[in-house]
Write a protein that holds these residues in place. Sequence first.
Motif, short mmCIF file in Angstrom:
data_model
loop_
_atom_site.label_atom_id
_atom_site.label_comp_id
_atom_site.label_asym_id
_atom_site.label_seq_id
_atom_site.Cartn_x
_atom_site.Cartn_y
_atom_site.Cartn_z
N LEU A 105 1.13 -1.19 0.01
CA LEU A 105 -0.22 -0.27 -0.01
C LEU A 105 1.21 1.27 -0.13
O LEU A 105 1.69 1.86 0.88
N ARG A 106 0.87 1.81 -1.37
CA ARG A 106 2.14 3.56 -1.29
C ARG A 106 1.56 4.84 -1.45
O ARG A 106 0.40 4.40 -2.32
N ASN A 188 -4.19 3.05 10.60
CA ASN A 188 -5.66 2.96 9.73
C ASN A 188 -5.41 3.62 8.69
O ASN A 188 -5.30 5.08 8.28
N VAL A 189 -5.47 2.98 7.76
CA VAL A 189 -5.24 3.37 6.69
C VAL A 189 -6.74 2.87 5.65
O VAL A 189 -7.65 2.21 6.19
N GLU A 190 -6.85 3.95 4.73
CA GLU A 190 -8.11 3.34 3.41
C GLU A 190 -7.42 3.22 2.31
O GLU A 190 -6.19 3.92 1.89
N ALA A 191 -7.46 2.37 1.41
CA ALA A 191 -6.72 2.06 0.16
C ALA A 191 -7.87 1.87 -0.59
O ALA A 191 -9.10 1.52 -0.76
N LEU A 192 -7.60 0.93 -2.16
CA LEU A 192 -7.95 0.88 -3.31
C LEU A 192 -8.42 -0.38 -3.04
O LEU A 192 -7.37 -1.51 -1.84
N THR A 231 -13.19 0.15 -1.87
CA THR A 231 -11.80 0.31 -1.24
C THR A 231 -11.99 -0.05 0.05
O THR A 231 -13.17 -1.30 0.23
N MET A 232 -11.47 -0.04 1.18
CA MET A 232 -10.24 -0.90 2.21
C MET A 232 -10.33 -0.48 2.89
O MET A 232 -9.14 1.18 2.87
N SER A 233 -11.08 -0.64 4.51
CA SER A 233 -10.92 0.24 5.64
C SER A 233 -9.91 -1.01 6.36
O SER A 233 -10.52 -1.79 6.72
N LEU A 234 -8.69 -0.30 6.54
CA LEU A 234 -7.67 -0.92 7.92
C LEU A 234 -7.29 -1.04 8.75
O LEU A 234 -6.82 0.33 8.65
#
Length: 256
Positions: A105-106, A188-192, A231-234
């Motif tokens: 994840l970049r 906490n990250v949000e990514a494609l 999208t995803m929240s991790l």
Amino acid sequence: GNMSLTCYDPNIYLNKSNDSRKFVNKKASDIVRQLAKDFGIPTGTIEDTGYVIPRLIFRNHSLREMILTALTITRKQTGRRFFIGNKDGKLTLTSPAKTADRFILRAGDNLIDASYSLSIEDTKTQVKVIGGDKDKPTIVVERNNTLRQRYGVMQHVEEVDEKATASQVKQRAATLLKEMAVIHDQANVEALGIPEVITGTGVYVVEPMTGLAGGYYVSSDTHRFENGLHTMSLELSRTYDLPPIEISKEVLGEDE
């Protein structure tokens, strides 16, 4: 019109069945295999968890609670973490170190947002473990002097099985100190969206603004599919931690 679907992988059956069981001198991996066999749950990779648990007694517990209890005891004794998963419809038990290659994840690529925090809320700077004979118990105290000088004395006390040997008590204390004498970090990250990234998966994050750089494990995931966009929240952690579970003396067979 609109349709709303709620879907589960086959591991939902670990929550749907309760039973009363007694396990003597069994590894957590043995318990997983036995329960899966008895309840007709297909299994994939089941790693050997190593530590033999002297005794576990469950009265009307779900299969998931039984497995998490066995895995928690294994972690406390050996420091090794294992997590329950499901691949191709089959129950799996694997260690984070042996998961598939980490997903990247970049920032500027597939990372949308990120936040990072540090906390000593659950940090302990020393642990005290008591075990063995009730009249002449073995007492072991382990300290992290670096953290003690910085944050003061914050002690965790734990009692172990009366049948535990002195070496087992010492091992438990060393393992507890190693996992508790840490400054907890959380990202906490949000990514494609990546469909394969679920709880327990390893990811590699590169985000200069928060300073996130390195490997993390997904401790919680939410995937959204809206208007053709995934999208995803991790929630991420450096180490994979099992969901907290209370282990009573009754379960350990210490009240018999």
